[in-house]
Design a protein around this motif. Structure first.
Motif, short mmCIF file in Angstrom:
data_model
loop_
_atom_site.label_atom_id
_atom_site.label_comp_id
_atom_site.label_asym_id
_atom_site.label_seq_id
_atom_site.Cartn_x
_atom_site.Cartn_y
_atom_site.Cartn_z
N ARG A 261 -3.46 49.33 104.53
CA ARG A 261 -3.97 50.52 105.21
C ARG A 261 -2.84 51.45 105.59
O ARG A 261 -3.05 52.65 105.67
CB ARG A 261 -4.75 50.11 106.46
CG ARG A 261 -6.22 50.26 106.27
CD ARG A 261 -6.98 50.00 107.53
NE ARG A 261 -7.07 48.58 107.79
CZ ARG A 261 -6.82 47.99 108.93
NH1 ARG A 261 -6.49 48.71 109.97
NH2 ARG A 261 -6.92 46.69 109.06
N GLY A 262 -1.64 50.93 105.84
CA GLY A 262 -0.51 51.79 106.16
C GLY A 262 -0.24 52.77 105.03
O GLY A 262 -0.06 53.95 105.24
N GLY A 263 -0.20 52.29 103.81
CA GLY A 263 -0.02 53.17 102.65
C GLY A 263 -1.22 54.08 102.46
O GLY A 263 -1.10 55.25 102.14
N ALA A 264 -2.39 53.50 102.67
CA ALA A 264 -3.60 54.30 102.53
C ALA A 264 -3.67 55.34 103.63
O ALA A 264 -4.24 56.41 103.45
CB ALA A 264 -4.83 53.41 102.55
N GLY A 265 -3.10 55.04 104.80
CA GLY A 265 -3.09 56.00 105.90
C GLY A 265 -2.32 57.25 105.54
O GLY A 265 -2.72 58.35 105.86
N LEU A 266 -1.21 57.07 104.84
CA LEU A 266 -0.42 58.22 104.40
C LEU A 266 -1.21 59.03 103.39
O LEU A 266 -1.28 60.26 103.50
CB LEU A 266 0.90 57.73 103.79
CG LEU A 266 1.86 58.82 103.34
CD1 LEU A 266 2.26 59.69 104.53
CD2 LEU A 266 3.09 58.19 102.73
N LEU A 267 -1.82 58.35 102.45
CA LEU A 267 -2.63 59.05 101.46
C LEU A 267 -3.83 59.71 102.13
O LEU A 267 -4.17 60.86 101.83
CB LEU A 267 -3.11 58.07 100.38
CG LEU A 267 -3.99 58.66 99.27
CD1 LEU A 267 -3.21 59.72 98.50
CD2 LEU A 267 -4.45 57.56 98.33
N GLY A 268 -4.46 58.99 103.06
CA GLY A 268 -5.59 59.56 103.79
C GLY A 268 -5.18 60.77 104.60
O GLY A 268 -5.91 61.76 104.68
N GLY A 269 -3.99 60.72 105.20
CA GLY A 269 -3.49 61.86 105.97
C GLY A 269 -3.25 63.07 105.08
O GLY A 269 -3.58 64.20 105.44
N LEU B 75 -6.61 64.44 104.14
CA LEU B 75 -7.17 65.16 105.28
C LEU B 75 -6.51 66.53 105.42
O LEU B 75 -7.20 67.53 105.67
CB LEU B 75 -6.96 64.36 106.56
CG LEU B 75 -7.46 65.02 107.85
CD1 LEU B 75 -8.97 65.22 107.80
CD2 LEU B 75 -7.07 64.18 109.06
N LEU B 76 -5.21 66.61 105.21
CA LEU B 76 -4.51 67.88 105.27
C LEU B 76 -5.03 68.85 104.22
O LEU B 76 -5.27 70.03 104.50
CB LEU B 76 -3.00 67.66 105.11
CG LEU B 76 -2.13 68.92 105.17
CD1 LEU B 76 -2.24 69.55 106.56
CD2 LEU B 76 -0.69 68.58 104.86
N VAL B 77 -5.23 68.36 102.99
CA VAL B 77 -5.75 69.22 101.92
C VAL B 77 -7.14 69.73 102.29
O VAL B 77 -7.46 70.90 102.12
CB VAL B 77 -5.77 68.45 100.57
CG1 VAL B 77 -6.56 69.20 99.52
CG2 VAL B 77 -4.35 68.22 100.08
N LEU C 185 -8.41 70.12 105.27
CA LEU C 185 -8.29 71.10 106.34
C LEU C 185 -7.81 72.45 105.83
O LEU C 185 -8.30 73.50 106.27
CB LEU C 185 -7.35 70.58 107.43
CG LEU C 185 -7.90 69.43 108.29
CD1 LEU C 185 -6.83 68.93 109.24
CD2 LEU C 185 -9.13 69.87 109.05
N VAL C 186 -6.86 72.46 104.90
CA VAL C 186 -6.37 73.73 104.34
C VAL C 186 -7.49 74.44 103.58
O VAL C 186 -7.70 75.64 103.74
CB VAL C 186 -5.14 73.48 103.43
CG1 VAL C 186 -4.81 74.71 102.60
CG2 VAL C 186 -3.94 73.08 104.26
N VAL C 187 -8.23 73.68 102.76
CA VAL C 187 -9.33 74.29 102.00
C VAL C 187 -10.39 74.84 102.95
O VAL C 187 -10.87 75.96 102.79
CB VAL C 187 -9.93 73.27 101.00
CG1 VAL C 187 -11.23 73.77 100.40
CG2 VAL C 187 -8.93 72.97 99.89
N ALA C 188 -10.76 74.06 103.96
CA ALA C 188 -11.77 74.51 104.91
C ALA C 188 -11.28 75.73 105.69
O ALA C 188 -12.05 76.67 105.93
CB ALA C 188 -12.12 73.38 105.88
N GLY C 189 -10.02 75.74 106.06
CA GLY C 189 -9.46 76.89 106.77
C GLY C 189 -9.47 78.14 105.92
O GLY C 189 -9.80 79.24 106.39
#
Length: 192
Positions: free
Chosen positions: A88-96, A99-101, A103-107
Motif C-alpha cells: 500500500r505504501g507504493g500504491a499510496g504514492l501512485l494513488g496520490g 488523485l492529483l491528476v 484534482l487538476v482535471v476537475a479544477g
C-alpha cells in the motif's frame, strides 16, 4: 521466557538459520522475520537472545530475536497484513499522483465552467443594439485617374466631369465654370 544462544548457521539466500541454545538441547530454527529490521544481516557465531515459539507448521522456532552485539529490540512478529501495508505504501504514492491528476482535471473543468457562466451573464446583461447603418456607398464607377487630361481623350460628358472632380492636372475647363469640355461633350446644363 527469554533464552540465549549462538547462531550456528545462516542461509542468507533463503532467510533462515539455526540457533544452538546455551542451556543445551536441539538447535532451534529461526526465520529472518524474527530479527529486528535494522538493515544488518545475522552473522554466524553471534550471541542472540530469543523467545521460544511455534511456526506455522507447529514446529518449535525462535521468535523476537535480540542480537547481543547490536543490542537492538526484538522484532515484532510479522502479521500477514504487513506485506499488504508495504504494498500500500507504493500504491499510496501512485494513488496520490492519480488523485492529483483528478484534482487538476476537475479544477480545469470547473474554471472553464465558471468562465463560460460569467461570459453568459455578461452577454445577458448587455443591452441589444442594432448594428450601425452604414452610409450608402458611392456607386462604383468605371472611371479612374489614368493620366488623361484633355477633352479629346474623353468619351463622354460624365467621364470628363468625373475627371475634373477627382483627378489633378486636368485641362478640360478653360473658363473655370465647373463644366468641362463644353464644346465637345458637355453642351447645356450638367448635373454633378
Amino acid at each position: 521466557m527469554r533464552s540465549s544462544g549462538i547462531l550456528r548457521s545462516w542461509n542468507d539466500e533463503r532467510g533462515f538459520g539455526f540457533i544452538a541454545p546455551t542451556q543445551g538441547g536441539p538447535e532451534l530454527f529461526v526465520h529472518i522475520s524474527a530479527f529486528p529490521r535494522d538493515g544488518s544481516k545475522p552473522v554466524v557465531g553471534e550471541t542472540v537472545s530469543f523467545e521460544r515459539g511455534r511456526g506455522a507448521d507447529g514446529r518449535p522456532q525462535a521468535v523476537q530475536v535480540v542480537r547481543a552485539a547490536v543490542g537492538s529490540r526484538p522484532a515484532v512478529p510479522r502479521s500477514p497484513a504487513a506485506p499488504e501495508a508495504t504494498r500500500r505504501g507504493g500504491a499510496g504514492l501512485l494513488g496520490g499522483a492519480l488523485l492529483l491528476v483528478v484534482l487538476v482535471v476537475a479544477g480545469t473543468w470547473g474554471t472553464r465552467q465558471f468562465q463560460q457562466a460569467s461570459l453568459r451573464r455578461q452577454l445577458e446583461s448587455t443591452p441589444v443594439t442594432s448594428p450601425p447603418v452604414a452610409a450608402p456607398a458611392e456607386p462604383a464607377t468605371p472611371f479612374r485617374c489614368d493620366g488623361r487630361t484633355q477633352c479629346s481623350q474623353m468619351t463622354s460628358c460624365a467621364e470628363a466631369t468625373w475627371f475634373i472632380n477627382h483627378c489633378t492636372g486636368t485641362q478640360m475647363d478653360g473658363n473655370r465654370d465647373g463644366v468641362p469640355c463644353e464644346q465637345q461633350w458637355c453642351t447645356g446644363p450638367t448635373i454633378r
